[in-house]
Motif scaffolding. Sequence first.
Motif, mmCIF file in Angstrom:
data_model
loop_
_atom_site.group_PDB
_atom_site.id
_atom_site.type_symbol
_atom_site.label_atom_id
_atom_site.label_comp_id
_atom_site.label_asym_id
_atom_site.label_seq_id
_atom_site.Cartn_x
_atom_site.Cartn_y
_atom_site.Cartn_z
ATOM 1 N N ALA A 225 0.833 -1.208 0.000
ATOM 2 C CA ALA A 225 0.000 0.000 0.000
ATOM 3 C C ALA A 225 0.863 1.252 0.000
ATOM 4 N N VAL A 226 1.890 1.251 0.843
ATOM 5 C CA VAL A 226 2.761 2.424 0.929
ATOM 6 C C VAL A 226 3.557 2.601 -0.364
ATOM 7 N N LEU A 227 3.875 1.482 -1.027
ATOM 8 C CA LEU A 227 4.624 1.551 -2.281
ATOM 9 C C LEU A 227 3.733 1.858 -3.487
ATOM 10 N N GLY A 228 2.416 2.022 -3.240
ATOM 11 C CA GLY A 228 1.525 2.467 -4.298
ATOM 12 C C GLY A 228 0.666 1.411 -4.946
ATOM 13 N N ASP A 229 0.833 0.157 -4.574
ATOM 14 C CA ASP A 229 0.035 -0.914 -5.171
ATOM 15 C C ASP A 229 -1.187 -1.171 -4.281
ATOM 16 N N LEU A 230 -2.118 -0.215 -4.295
ATOM 17 C CA LEU A 230 -3.231 -0.278 -3.361
ATOM 18 C C LEU A 230 -4.205 -1.397 -3.709
ATOM 19 N N GLY A 231 -4.411 -1.650 -5.004
ATOM 20 C CA GLY A 231 -5.331 -2.703 -5.405
ATOM 21 C C GLY A 231 -4.898 -4.069 -4.904
ATOM 22 N N GLN A 232 -3.634 -4.415 -5.121
ATOM 23 C CA GLN A 232 -3.116 -5.695 -4.644
ATOM 24 C C GLN A 232 -3.118 -5.743 -3.123
#
Length: 313
Positions: free
Chosen positions: A264-271
Amino acid sequence: RGAPTDADALLVAGLFEQGEARARADVDSLRASHGDNTLEVAAASDVLVRALVLNGKAAHDETLALAKRSVRIKEAHYGTERVELVPSLLNFCDVLSAAVDFNQAIAVARRAVGLSERTAGADSRDVGTALYHLGSALAAARRDDDALEVLERSVQLRERALDGTDVDIARALEDLGLVLQRKGDYGRAGVALRRARAIQEASNLNHPAYVRTLNLIADQLWFEGHPLESRDASKRAVELAERTLRADHPTVALSLRFLAATLAVLGDLGQSIELKKRALAIAKRNFGATHPVLAEYSHSLGIAELDHGDYPS
């Protein structure tokens, strides 16, 4: 006395499902041949309780009932001051912690420490083991200062009594590292956890116990400002957990939640959201809908869906 060895060997090897099945069969066989309230059944029940804990069923009602019963059987035969009670007391402590009954868990562990000190000596390996369980219960209760003192002593005693590569040392170092992380002492935490990782890697890279090591290392890397390395450690933890543990083991859920938080913090919120949903479903199947641990999983998923703009969920 009467404790089966094959189930023990399976547990040491990390084959928790098979170890549970064998331990259960041993208890049933001994009940049929010796009766329900015998020392043979109590010893076999100790192994079964340990198998259930390792197999992710510490919070189940059956596990609590078995742990309590083993203590009562031994007390009926031995009284309350014999060292033979210690394995049952330590099992009972771990199960009480899983049931969030921390005060009783700590009291039971202190009793085991006292029995070990009186029979084996204050500086013995047995005391180091009992202190480890006490420190874990204190840490679970978030009594971090008390846990730190107890776990430091446990590590010292285990290092004195064991070879430096023994995985029992790694287990105590992991709990010590967790407490130090909570206290914000990331330097000391990193030293303890990397020692634990080195011991576990030298012993067995494919053992399910290494999953917890990797989860703690992932957290440590995050605290040290290395999110990509933290993600990679979490991915390894998830892969090993899914390969070596039953599909619904709570350690799988925890590993998924840790990985999801980093993604989530790295930007892959969907996964991240998908992994958090999987983790919550596994946690519900293990703990039920009302266990306090569910709050952590539900809150984590709720925040992720809020950030994603999915307000109704």
